[in-house]
Write a protein that holds these residues in place. Sequence first.
Motif, mmCIF file in Angstrom:
data_model
loop_
_atom_site.group_PDB
_atom_site.id
_atom_site.type_symbol
_atom_site.label_atom_id
_atom_site.label_comp_id
_atom_site.label_asym_id
_atom_site.label_seq_id
_atom_site.Cartn_x
_atom_site.Cartn_y
_atom_site.Cartn_z
ATOM 1 N N MET A 1 0.857 -1.185 0.000
ATOM 2 C CA MET A 1 0.000 0.000 0.000
ATOM 3 C C MET A 1 0.888 1.228 0.000
ATOM 4 O O MET A 1 1.815 1.329 0.800
ATOM 5 C CB MET A 1 -0.884 0.048 1.235
ATOM 6 N N SER A 2 0.585 2.143 -0.885
ATOM 7 C CA SER A 2 1.271 3.431 -0.919
ATOM 8 C C SER A 2 0.294 4.475 -0.414
ATOM 9 O O SER A 2 -0.816 4.600 -0.928
ATOM 10 C CB SER A 2 1.698 3.778 -2.340
ATOM 11 N N ILE A 3 0.717 5.219 0.595
ATOM 12 C CA ILE A 3 -0.156 6.190 1.249
ATOM 13 C C ILE A 3 0.525 7.556 1.216
ATOM 14 O O ILE A 3 1.693 7.672 1.600
ATOM 15 C CB ILE A 3 -0.434 5.784 2.712
ATOM 16 N N ILE A 4 -0.205 8.565 0.763
ATOM 17 C CA ILE A 4 0.297 9.933 0.808
ATOM 18 C C ILE A 4 -0.610 10.725 1.738
ATOM 19 O O ILE A 4 -1.823 10.789 1.531
ATOM 20 C CB ILE A 4 0.343 10.573 -0.588
ATOM 21 N N VAL A 5 0.002 11.282 2.766
ATOM 22 C CA VAL A 5 -0.733 12.051 3.772
ATOM 23 C C VAL A 5 -0.512 13.535 3.511
ATOM 24 O O VAL A 5 0.603 14.030 3.644
ATOM 25 C CB VAL A 5 -0.262 11.685 5.202
ATOM 26 N N GLU A 6 -1.570 14.215 3.130
ATOM 27 C CA GLU A 6 -1.505 15.652 2.858
ATOM 28 C C GLU A 6 -2.082 16.473 4.005
ATOM 29 O O GLU A 6 -1.893 17.683 4.052
ATOM 30 C CB GLU A 6 -2.255 15.966 1.564
ATOM 31 N N GLY B 1 -1.939 16.592 7.973
ATOM 32 C CA GLY B 1 -1.294 16.091 9.182
ATOM 33 C C GLY B 1 -2.242 15.817 10.330
ATOM 34 O O GLY B 1 -1.924 15.043 11.237
ATOM 35 N N GLU B 2 -3.420 16.426 10.306
ATOM 36 C CA GLU B 2 -4.396 16.228 11.377
ATOM 37 C C GLU B 2 -4.963 14.810 11.385
ATOM 38 O O GLU B 2 -5.544 14.390 12.383
ATOM 39 C CB GLU B 2 -5.518 17.246 11.258
ATOM 40 N N THR B 3 -4.820 14.072 10.306
ATOM 41 C CA THR B 3 -5.380 12.719 10.229
ATOM 42 C C THR B 3 -4.359 11.632 10.555
ATOM 43 O O THR B 3 -4.707 10.456 10.569
ATOM 44 C CB THR B 3 -5.954 12.452 8.822
ATOM 45 N N VAL B 4 -3.122 12.014 10.842
ATOM 46 C CA VAL B 4 -2.063 11.025 11.088
ATOM 47 C C VAL B 4 -2.384 10.143 12.285
ATOM 48 O O VAL B 4 -2.179 8.928 12.237
ATOM 49 C CB VAL B 4 -0.690 11.717 11.257
ATOM 50 N N TYR C 1 8.240 14.372 3.888
ATOM 51 C CA TYR C 1 8.742 15.226 2.814
ATOM 52 C C TYR C 1 8.424 16.658 3.225
ATOM 53 O O TYR C 1 7.392 17.216 2.848
ATOM 54 C CB TYR C 1 8.091 14.835 1.497
ATOM 55 N N LYS C 2 9.312 17.227 4.023
ATOM 56 C CA LYS C 2 9.061 18.528 4.645
ATOM 57 C C LYS C 2 8.900 19.657 3.639
ATOM 58 O O LYS C 2 8.120 20.577 3.862
ATOM 59 C CB LYS C 2 10.175 18.839 5.642
ATOM 60 N N GLN C 3 9.614 19.607 2.534
ATOM 61 C CA GLN C 3 9.507 20.673 1.526
ATOM 62 C C GLN C 3 8.096 20.792 0.972
ATOM 63 O O GLN C 3 7.632 21.881 0.636
ATOM 64 C CB GLN C 3 10.490 20.428 0.381
ATOM 65 N N ARG C 4 7.410 19.654 0.850
ATOM 66 C CA ARG C 4 6.039 19.654 0.309
ATOM 67 C C ARG C 4 4.974 19.549 1.397
ATOM 68 O O ARG C 4 3.784 19.526 1.117
ATOM 69 C CB ARG C 4 5.859 18.473 -0.659
ATOM 70 N N LYS C 5 5.428 19.395 2.651
ATOM 71 C CA LYS C 5 4.531 19.268 3.802
ATOM 72 C C LYS C 5 3.593 18.080 3.665
ATOM 73 O O LYS C 5 2.388 18.171 3.930
ATOM 74 C CB LYS C 5 3.755 20.565 4.031
ATOM 75 N N ILE C 6 4.155 16.947 3.216
ATOM 76 C CA ILE C 6 3.398 15.694 3.123
ATOM 77 C C ILE C 6 4.225 14.570 3.743
ATOM 78 O O ILE C 6 5.418 14.736 4.005
ATOM 79 C CB ILE C 6 3.030 15.325 1.666
ATOM 80 N N ASN C 7 3.583 13.449 3.971
ATOM 81 C CA ASN C 7 4.251 12.234 4.423
ATOM 82 C C ASN C 7 3.936 11.127 3.438
ATOM 83 O O ASN C 7 2.798 11.000 2.975
ATOM 84 C CB ASN C 7 3.786 11.838 5.826
ATOM 85 N N ILE C 8 4.936 10.321 3.138
ATOM 86 C CA ILE C 8 4.777 9.202 2.223
ATOM 87 C C ILE C 8 5.005 7.933 3.034
ATOM 88 O O ILE C 8 6.038 7.775 3.678
ATOM 89 C CB ILE C 8 5.789 9.293 1.070
ATOM 90 N N ILE C 9 4.030 7.037 2.995
ATOM 91 C CA ILE C 9 4.100 5.807 3.781
ATOM 92 C C ILE C 9 3.909 4.617 2.851
ATOM 93 O O ILE C 9 3.027 4.623 1.991
ATOM 94 C CB ILE C 9 3.016 5.792 4.883
ATOM 95 N N SER C 10 4.726 3.598 3.060
ATOM 96 C CA SER C 10 4.610 2.358 2.298
ATOM 97 C C SER C 10 4.394 1.223 3.297
ATOM 98 O O SER C 10 5.128 1.105 4.285
ATOM 99 C CB SER C 10 5.887 2.120 1.497
ATOM 100 N N SER D 1 -9.716 12.163 5.566
ATOM 101 C CA SER D 1 -9.533 13.433 4.873
ATOM 102 C C SER D 1 -8.057 13.712 4.606
ATOM 103 O O SER D 1 -7.225 13.598 5.505
ATOM 104 C CB SER D 1 -10.126 14.553 5.726
ATOM 105 N N GLY D 2 -7.736 14.056 3.361
ATOM 106 C CA GLY D 2 -6.370 14.439 3.018
ATOM 107 C C GLY D 2 -5.406 13.284 2.876
ATOM 108 O O GLY D 2 -4.193 13.473 2.942
#
Length: 85
Positions: free
Chosen positions: A8-13, A15-18, A40-49, A70-71
Amino acid sequence: MATRVAVMSIIVENGETVQRLNEILHEYGEYIIGRMGIPYKQRKINIISIAIDAPQDTISTLAGRIGALSGINVKTAFSSVISGE
């Protein structure tokens, strides 16, 4: 019951849902083979595998629950490896 291996590839846009995401992943911990998270601090996202070995309906349910947050975007890739346990 037959199980499948998937990733599963997950992109978290959002942060409130982490916290909720981590709670859901904890519920499915018995099926998770491994997990890797990359902030990925530059884009303010987290990538999870997530690597998982579970019945196909369990994997689909997990992906659906994560995707409903959400997000968060999730995609699943199934291998052709099926066990007949």
